[in-house]
Scaffold this motif. Sequence first.
Motif, PDB file in Angstrom:
ATOM      1  N   LYS A   1      65.010  61.252  57.185  1.00 20.20           N
ATOM      2  CA  LYS A   1      64.540  61.708  55.876  1.00 20.20           C
ATOM      3  C   LYS A   1      63.146  62.332  56.014  1.00 20.20           C
ATOM      4  CE  LYS A   1      64.082  60.077  51.131  1.00 20.20           C
ATOM      5  NZ  LYS A   1      64.233  58.937  50.221  1.00 20.20           N
ATOM      6  N   ILE A   2      62.296  61.706  56.815  1.00 13.26           N
ATOM      7  CA  ILE A   2      60.954  62.255  57.064  1.00 13.26           C
ATOM      8  C   ILE A   2      61.068  63.624  57.730  1.00 13.26           C
ATOM      9  CG2 ILE A   2      58.856  61.972  58.457  1.00 13.26           C
ATOM     10  CD1 ILE A   2      59.166  58.911  57.941  1.00 13.26           C
ATOM     11  N   ALA A   3      61.937  63.729  58.736  1.00  6.01           N
ATOM     12  CA  ALA A   3      62.117  64.997  59.449  1.00  6.01           C
ATOM     13  C   ALA A   3      62.587  66.100  58.494  1.00  6.01           C
ATOM     14  CB  ALA A   3      63.099  64.821  60.603  1.00  6.01           C
ATOM     15  N   LEU A   4      63.492  65.764  57.597  1.00  5.72           N
ATOM     16  CA  LEU A   4      63.980  66.726  56.620  1.00  5.72           C
ATOM     17  C   LEU A   4      62.838  67.226  55.738  1.00  5.72           C
ATOM     18  CD1 LEU A   4      66.442  68.071  55.100  1.00  5.72           C
ATOM     19  CD2 LEU A   4      66.337  66.076  53.613  1.00  5.72           C
ATOM     20  N   HIS A   5      62.031  66.303  55.240  1.00  6.35           N
ATOM     21  CA  HIS A   5      60.917  66.689  54.368  1.00  6.35           C
ATOM     22  C   HIS A   5      59.835  67.449  55.143  1.00  6.35           C
ATOM     23  CE1 HIS A   5      62.051  64.917  50.505  1.00  6.35           C
ATOM     24  NE2 HIS A   5      62.651  63.981  51.223  1.00  6.35           N
ATOM     25  N   GLU A   6      59.634  67.103  56.410  1.00 10.97           N
ATOM     26  CA  GLU A   6      58.677  67.851  57.232  1.00 10.97           C
ATOM     27  C   GLU A   6      59.127  69.292  57.405  1.00 10.97           C
ATOM     28  OE1 GLU A   6      56.536  64.613  60.176  1.00 10.97           O
ATOM     29  OE2 GLU A   6      58.544  65.316  60.728  1.00 10.97           O
ATOM     30  N   GLU A   7      60.408  69.500  57.670  1.00  8.31           N
ATOM     31  CA  GLU A   7      60.931  70.862  57.823  1.00  8.31           C
ATOM     32  C   GLU A   7      60.826  71.637  56.517  1.00  8.31           C
ATOM     33  OE1 GLU A   7      61.657  72.407  60.685  1.00  8.31           O
ATOM     34  OE2 GLU A   7      60.941  70.525  61.537  1.00  8.31           O
ATOM     35  N   ARG A   8      61.100  70.973  55.414  1.00  5.59           N
ATOM     36  CA  ARG A   8      60.969  71.613  54.106  1.00  5.59           C
ATOM     37  C   ARG A   8      59.513  72.012  53.860  1.00  5.59           C
ATOM     38  NH1 ARG A   8      63.560  68.060  49.600  1.00  5.59           N
ATOM     39  NH2 ARG A   8      65.129  67.908  51.203  1.00  5.59           N
ATOM     40  N   ALA A   9      58.586  71.127  54.214  1.00  7.36           N
ATOM     41  CA  ALA A   9      57.155  71.432  54.045  1.00  7.36           C
ATOM     42  C   ALA A   9      56.741  72.605  54.936  1.00  7.36           C
ATOM     43  CB  ALA A   9      56.310  70.194  54.354  1.00  7.36           C
TER      44      ALA A   9
END
Length: 147
Positions: free
Chosen positions: A109-117
Amino acid sequence: MRDMDIDEINHLWAQDCKIDETNLSRESSRIPELHNKYYNLFYREALKVKKLKADLLEFEKIKSDYYNGTMDELDLKDRGWKPFQLKVLRGDLDRYVQSDSEIIQLSLKIALHEERAKYLESIVRQINNRNFIVKNMIDWARFQAGG
């Protein structure tokens, strides 16, 4: 405001990134508006990443207590967990914690949000460069008009 997924952001940006060559003054005036829109999305996403990383650290501590057998019975009951039956050596504790399915899910979930950011940050950079693009388009139009 709810989180947008990458496809929604991509669709939104696909509409907003277009420059109307017939109205460059309007395009120039849209730059602050676009910057505000996408910087706010980026800012919220970056804060979400920081919050999730803090949650992960806290959850890793909880899972460490679980796997090394130091979690009290009330916490186990509150979480609906049964006591971990194996004796885990101190050197193996990180391996158990890092391979825990809930830890893996939170890490993903963190990785997903990092990529989105990162994606939103790249959009903001493109918007910051838009002034130069619009100016170059105006200069080119003048050149073609002979002036």
